[in-house]
Design an enzyme around this catalytic site. Structure first.
Site, mmCIF file in Angstrom:
data_model
loop_
_atom_site.group_PDB
_atom_site.id
_atom_site.type_symbol
_atom_site.label_atom_id
_atom_site.label_comp_id
_atom_site.label_asym_id
_atom_site.label_seq_id
_atom_site.Cartn_x
_atom_site.Cartn_y
_atom_site.Cartn_z
ATOM 1 N N TYR A 1 -7.321 3.209 -4.091
ATOM 2 C CA TYR A 1 -6.670 3.612 -2.833
ATOM 3 C C TYR A 1 -6.453 5.120 -2.904
ATOM 4 C CZ TYR A 1 -3.038 3.272 0.829
ATOM 5 O OH TYR A 1 -2.281 3.432 1.969
ATOM 6 N N LYS B 1 -7.658 -0.839 2.451
ATOM 7 C CA LYS B 1 -6.402 -1.274 3.087
ATOM 8 C C LYS B 1 -6.297 -2.797 3.018
ATOM 9 C CE LYS B 1 -4.602 2.702 4.673
ATOM 10 N NZ LYS B 1 -3.224 3.203 4.596
HETATM 11 O O1 LIG Z 1 -4.239 5.862 3.470
HETATM 12 C C1 LIG Z 1 -3.170 6.342 3.051
HETATM 13 O O2 LIG Z 1 -2.971 6.613 1.868
HETATM 14 C C2 LIG Z 1 -2.003 6.555 3.969
HETATM 15 C C3 LIG Z 1 -2.332 6.860 5.356
HETATM 16 O O3 LIG Z 1 -2.736 5.758 6.102
HETATM 17 C C4 LIG Z 1 -3.196 8.054 5.573
HETATM 18 O O4 LIG Z 1 -3.981 8.051 6.544
HETATM 19 O O5 LIG Z 1 -3.058 9.017 4.829
HETATM 20 MG MG LIG Z 2 -4.303 6.140 7.450
#
Ligand SMILES: O=C(O)C[C@H](O)C(=O)O
Ligand SMILES: [Mg+2]
Ligand SMILES: NC(=O)c1ccc[n+]([C@@H]2O[C@H](COP(=O)([O-])OP(=O)(O)OC[C@H]3O[C@@H](n4cnc5c(N)ncnc54)[C@H](O)[C@@H]3O)[C@@H](O)[C@H]2O)c1
Length: 559
Positions: A87, A160
């Site tokens: 992530y 996600k």
């Molecule tokens: O994706 C992430 O880490 C958080 C958020 O949705 C973003 O767009 O930065």
């Molecule tokens: Mg985002």
């Protein structure tokens, strides 16, 4: 001399793509894609290309081979050390290079020129599946790195979704990751002959809306009780799409609502430390895009409901700053989006304040005039909170609350270690990406809270899904945010982090899901016959855990 052989193949769709003997990946021809039901499963360009394998790729490969192993590794042993690999922030790198890393089909690719077969492609991919969650992106505003074309499927929609399973307990076989490939305006991708997405400029206007609508109507038709999660759309589309569908289906925009919710929880924890109320703060939000406006509205709504402040009064506590400086009347309609109108400051407040040649007021001048207690960054402007800015914050209040939320790490508005040093440990800090602890003047570690929507959206989503909610309402989101805030470590020890650690995210999101489901049942958004008091048990019963089952052969069983 080699001769191409013709094989008669009895496999279709996933069976074919998952068969190492017969899979050709992006090398399937258009005719083959049609014949074998692959059009919606592969990006538009036909040549695949490999490049070096990263840690992220390794985990990705494990995920495509053995889901139980993948989630067990992530959850049971190393959730906080491996989450940043699958992530934020590593995903940003994987996304920008994804055409070069692409190996296997994942999720559903809906490409603009293939819209005539959209329903067929959708059904091919969801056939026999009980889909509760659909995560989709059109990839226009990926984190802070902008337009990434087709590549969103991997790092955004799939990552996600993986977080929903890892942290929220949603069965991965009940979720679907989708990319809406409507082209890209990223010149680097357009000029890259290895780019595997649809290599044309972004479709805009009515054609874009029709394409998105066709997709949303398929979701509503085939999975009316699913949650539809939108991620990283461009700011104007994001707001418009949310407004358009939020009353007719359970839709959720993570950048607007998820970010608003986690930041509300974090701000509640911070004012708990300063023993003040949300309505007693003055807020500067630097970057008035999807996240900035989502945060402003979420905080404003909480002030209205919790502190009984009229909305018009609550709006006045906010100062939004964007590329043209402070959002004030004289910037004119061309520079102020319609949806920012609640937060436009009147010009007569700023008489005597220094402007630049174009009549714009900077962040520093705004801080000097307003003496804000909270400064939030969601601008993608790396390093915007300079030493002068942070010190100006500290001059105006005893414990400045500073949340530089831009992702990935390299875009953070200020390194929290610097903000801590420049304020001698007085600042209450949270960031969007993970950062190491800072040192307090007394030598103790100050743990930097990770104020990332992933700490709350899995629970918000699961709560909506379990209660079969017809809509994701503001009140459901506020219920989840309050529950998260109540679990803040700083409430027990003011020197501790403002938000719980990601290592505890599954338990935290369990609580969030319960709070959301309770609220949904109580307010009538839910479509279930059970009572509010049963929500905890229902959430518990439906949690998915990565555990092998026992298999019994049945020719009509699961495939
Ligand atoms: O994706 C992430 O880490 C958080 C958020 O949705 C973003 O767009 O930065
Ligand atoms: Mg985002
Ligand atoms: N921590 C989280 O959970 C979280 C959630 C969502 C977004 N974010 C981050 O916030 C950032 C913005 O995301 P978004 O979805 O709102 O994007 P967006 O494109 O909708 O908004 C960014 C806004 O910042 C403005 N901006 C750009 N440069 C600026 C500058 N120099 N000064 C002032 N304003 C400037 C843009 O004009 C735009 O309005 C990204 O880095 C994203 O990763 C973090």
């Amino acid at each position: 001399m080699s001769r191409q052989k013709v094989f008669r193949v009895a496999l279709r769709g996933d069976e074919l793509l998952n068969n190492p003997r017969f899979n050709k990946g992006t090398a399937f021809t258009v005719a083959e894609r049609k014949a074998f039901g692959l059009t919606g499963r592969l990006p538009s360009k036909l040549e695949g290309h490999d490049s070096a394998i990263r840690k992220n790729s390794f985990l990705q490969s494990m995920k495509s081979q053995n889901l139980v192993l993948y989630y067990t590794l992530l959850s049971r042993f190393v959730i906080d050390s491996l989450k940043p690999i699958i992530y934020t922030p590593t995903e940003a790198e994987a996304i920008s290079n994804y055409s070069h890393l692409f190996r296997r089909s994942e999720g559903l690719y809906l490409t603009f020129p293939d819209q005539d077969t959209m329903e067929e492609d959708f059904l091919e991919q969801t056939k026999g599946k009980d889909i509760d969650l659909i995560v989709c992106s059109d990839s226009e505003a990926i984190l802070g790195i902008g337009d990434q074309g087709w590549s969103a499927i991997r790092g955004i929609s799939s990552a996600k979704s993986a977080i929903y399973s890892l942290i929220g307990g949603i069965d991965p076989s009940h979720s679907l990751s989708v990319v809406l490939d409507v082209g890209t305006n990223n010149e680097e991708l357009l000029n890259d002959h290895l780019y595997v997405g649809w290599p044309y400029k972004r479709v805009r206007g009515e054609e874009y809306d029709k394409f998105v609508d066709k997709f949303v109507q398929l979701v509503r038709k085939y999975f009316p009780q699913s949650l539809l999660h939108f991620e990283d759309f461009g700011v104007t589309n994001a707001q418009r799409i949310l407004r358009r569908y939020r009353d007719s289906h359970a839709v959720f925009n993570d950048d607007i609502q998820g970010t608003g919710a986690v930041t509300l929880s974090c701000a509640m924890a911070a004012v708990g430390v300063t023993k003040t109320k949300l309505s007693e703060q003055r807020y500067i939000i630097y970057g008035a895009g999807s996240a900035g406006l989502g945060i402003a509205r979420q905080l404003r709504d909480a002030i209205v409901s919790a502190d009984s402040v009229p909305e018009a009064e609550a709006n006045k506590l906010f100062y939004l700053i964007d590329k043209h400086g402070l959002i004030k009347e004289s910037l004119g309609q061309a520079n102020i989006r319609e949806d920012l109108k609640d937060f436009v400051r009147p010009d007569d407040e700023w008489v005597g304040v220094k402007e630049n040649g174009a009549g714009e007021i900077s962040l520093l001048e705004t801080i000097k005039k307003v003496k804000p207690t909270i400064l939030i960054g969601c601008s993608t402007h790396a390093g915007a909170f300079t030493e002068e800015i942070v010190k100006a914050m500290a001059l105006g209040c005893e414990r400045p609350i500073i949340f530089p939320l831009s992702n990935p790490s390299k875009l953070v508005e200020v390194d929290p270690k610097d903000a801590n040093d420049w304020t001698q440990g007085k600042a209450l800090l949270a960031t969007g990406s993970p950062f190491p602890p800072a040192k307090m003047p007394n030598g103790k570690d100050y743990v930097i809270a990770e104020c990332n929507n992933a700490l709350i959206y899995p629970g918000l989503g699961f709560g909506a899904i379990i209660s079969k909610s017809k809509r994701m309402t503001d009140t459901m989101i506020i219920a989840g945010a309050r529950r998260l805030a109540s679990l803040s470590p700083a409430l027990k020890d003011p020197d501790d982090a403002l938000l719980p650690d990601f290592a505890d995210a599954p338990q935290i999101n369990f609580e969030v899901a319960v709070a959301v489901a309770e609220q949904a049942v109580e307010e009538g958004s839910a479509d279930v016959s059970w009572k509010k008091e049963e929500a905890r048990e229902r959430v518990k019963q439906h949690l998915w855990l990565p555990i092998y089952g026992e298999y019994v052969y049945d020719k009509d069983g699961m495939m």
